[in-house]
Design an enzyme around this catalytic site. Sequence first.
Site, short mmCIF file in Angstrom:
data_model
loop_
_atom_site.label_atom_id
_atom_site.label_comp_id
_atom_site.label_asym_id
_atom_site.label_seq_id
_atom_site.Cartn_x
_atom_site.Cartn_y
_atom_site.Cartn_z
N ASN A 23 0.81 -1.22 0.00
CA ASN A 23 0.00 0.00 0.00
C ASN A 23 0.84 1.27 0.00
O ASN A 23 0.42 2.30 -0.51
CB ASN A 23 -0.97 -0.01 1.19
N ARG A 122 -17.11 1.64 -0.78
CA ARG A 122 -15.93 2.47 -0.96
C ARG A 122 -16.16 3.79 -1.70
O ARG A 122 -15.67 4.00 -2.82
CB ARG A 122 -14.82 1.64 -1.62
N ASP A 305 -7.35 -4.56 7.76
CA ASP A 305 -6.69 -5.54 6.88
C ASP A 305 -6.15 -6.75 7.65
O ASP A 305 -5.63 -7.68 7.03
CB ASP A 305 -5.54 -4.87 6.10
N ARG A 397 -2.47 -10.70 -5.21
CA ARG A 397 -2.48 -9.24 -5.38
C ARG A 397 -1.59 -8.57 -4.34
O ARG A 397 -1.06 -7.49 -4.57
CB ARG A 397 -3.91 -8.70 -5.21
C1 UD1 Z 1 -6.77 1.73 2.30
C2 UD1 Z 1 -6.00 0.46 2.05
C3 UD1 Z 1 -6.82 -0.75 2.45
C4 UD1 Z 1 -7.29 -0.60 3.90
C5 UD1 Z 1 -7.95 0.75 4.13
C6 UD1 Z 1 -8.26 1.01 5.59
C7 UD1 Z 1 -4.60 1.04 0.17
C8 UD1 Z 1 -4.33 0.88 -1.29
N1 UD1 Z 1 -5.68 0.39 0.63
O1 UD1 Z 1 -7.94 1.69 1.49
O2 UD1 Z 1 -6.04 -1.91 2.30
O3 UD1 Z 1 -8.20 -1.62 4.21
O4 UD1 Z 1 -7.10 1.81 3.67
O5 UD1 Z 1 -7.12 0.93 6.35
O6 UD1 Z 1 -3.85 1.66 0.90
N2 UD1 Z 1 -14.44 6.66 2.92
C9 UD1 Z 1 -15.43 7.58 2.65
N3 UD1 Z 1 -15.21 8.52 1.70
C10 UD1 Z 1 -14.02 8.61 1.01
C11 UD1 Z 1 -13.01 7.67 1.31
C12 UD1 Z 1 -13.26 6.72 2.27
O7 UD1 Z 1 -16.51 7.54 3.26
O8 UD1 Z 1 -13.88 9.50 0.18
C13 UD1 Z 1 -14.66 5.63 3.97
C14 UD1 Z 1 -14.57 4.20 3.42
O9 UD1 Z 1 -15.82 3.76 2.92
C15 UD1 Z 1 -14.15 3.44 4.66
C16 UD1 Z 1 -13.25 4.43 5.41
O10 UD1 Z 1 -13.57 5.71 4.87
O11 UD1 Z 1 -15.27 3.17 5.47
C17 UD1 Z 1 -11.78 4.18 5.24
O12 UD1 Z 1 -11.46 4.06 3.86
P1 UD1 Z 1 -10.03 4.48 3.31
O13 UD1 Z 1 -9.11 4.75 4.45
O14 UD1 Z 1 -10.21 5.54 2.29
O15 UD1 Z 1 -9.56 3.16 2.58
P2 UD1 Z 1 -8.78 3.03 1.23
O16 UD1 Z 1 -7.82 4.15 1.08
O17 UD1 Z 1 -9.74 2.74 0.14
#
Ligand code: UD1
Length: 432
Positions: A23, A122, A305, A397
């Site tokens: 990541n 997401r 994770d 992956r």
């Molecule tokens: C990243 C990691 C993933 C990990 C996650 C949480 C990478 C490539 N992936 O995913 O492995 O499981 O962090 O530690 O680094 N959310 C919103 N709006 C947004 C963005 C997020 O509501 O614009 C919410 C999501 O639905 C979720 C939470 O915020 O409930 C956390 O998501 P986020 O930290 O953004 O995860 P990723 O970056 O997608």
Amino acid sequence: MERYVIKGGTPLVGEVEISGAKNAALGILAASIMTDETVTIDNIPDVSDINALLQAIEGIGAYVERVDAHTVKINGSGIHDFSLDYEYIKKIRASYYLLGALLGKYKKAEVPLPGGCNIGTRPIDQHLKGFRALGADVRIEYGSISAEASRLEGTHLYFDVVSVGATINVMMAATMAEGTTIMENAAKEPHIVDLANFLNSMGANIKGAGTDVIRIKGVPRLHRAEYTVIPDQIEAGTFMFAAAATKGDVTVKNVIPKHLEAISSKLMEMGCQVEESDDAVRVYCKNKLRNTHIKTLPYPGFPTDMQPQISVVLSLANGTSIVTESIFENRFKYVDELARMGARIKVESNTAIITGVDRLSGAIVSSPDLRAGAALVIAGLAAEGFSVVEDIVYIKRGYERFDEKLRGLGAEIRQVTTDKEIRKFQLMSEAV
Ligand code: UD1
């Protein structure tokens, strides 16, 4: 179809070298295109998500040279396309990091809207909120997000939810904005810090990464850099839980123990011994494990994770454990598979109630996603008899040479494609 066949019941013993953090590498590789000079990135993990992102980076016209399995040189001077093809976002969701990188550098980017995935819906509203706050005109049309600005201007931004992806994407765009950006309620994960360190090594001015307030003074250009990605704390944690589930004795090497504290402390609560040294952590568990309760949280809380992997360990612990998933709504898909191996788990909304059993028994199971797939492998290693884990394309992956590293710890596991190979593995194992 590629599968793992496993003969369980052997405690894992020995040392395992942890690869670079997937990541962290995803963010860093995307950010590498933000200079016209050549960037060399070392310690990238050799996993399919990284290869897919490198293809996406090549797809927009950057020069990508894979020096060896763990080193890549990238030169973004030849980028001619600010629009990413759908095929890339389908393969690797994190290619949406190119949105922040291209917007920062060229003030223009278009990326297909990533859909939900196996672990949840997401949304990306916080990414878009950040780009808009920097002055970009952001539109969602025809299935794509386009962002464009005549100039990006520093801003004071408060994220409504703590998001790793939004923090990374907006950090990249703000790096090349005019003036200062302050991002509050930012994510604090180690890979946020790693990306900030990398951008700073290219001439950015980012302070506070690793806290929830990040200050970025925009710079007009970035320059060449050589950078080594941090070790993967999720891969390390997976091996630590595999040691616990099999009552083994495993030392994970090339790690940053501080990044593993949420995992180490849960293992100790469950009755395992955990010994830390400078860049290694040893986990050994002899007695029956104790139950505990888990709630997934942003860093430094317990990582989502690692939730499937610890649930496998808790399935074999004394008593009842409660696991609450507070980040993604669809992360208990593996529970039905685990139940087929004899685990006693009841899911109610975002909570799993796990009643420990004395043993799991081998079964044919299928990986629903990356981390759940790894958890099912751990279950197979701990179970009596043979297991087959299907759909290991998910595991590949994010885990480099997973089966090979496990064999190095004494596990009986093989990657196979045909039923004949499975039967051969079973016959050979029984003959030993
Ligand atoms: C990243 C990691 C993933 C990990 C996650 C949480 C990478 C490539 N992936 O995913 O492995 O499981 O962090 O530690 O680094 N959310 C919103 N709006 C947004 C963005 C997020 O509501 O614009 C919410 C999501 O639905 C979720 C939470 O915020 O409930 C956390 O998501 P986020 O930290 O953004 O995860 P990723 O970056 O997608």
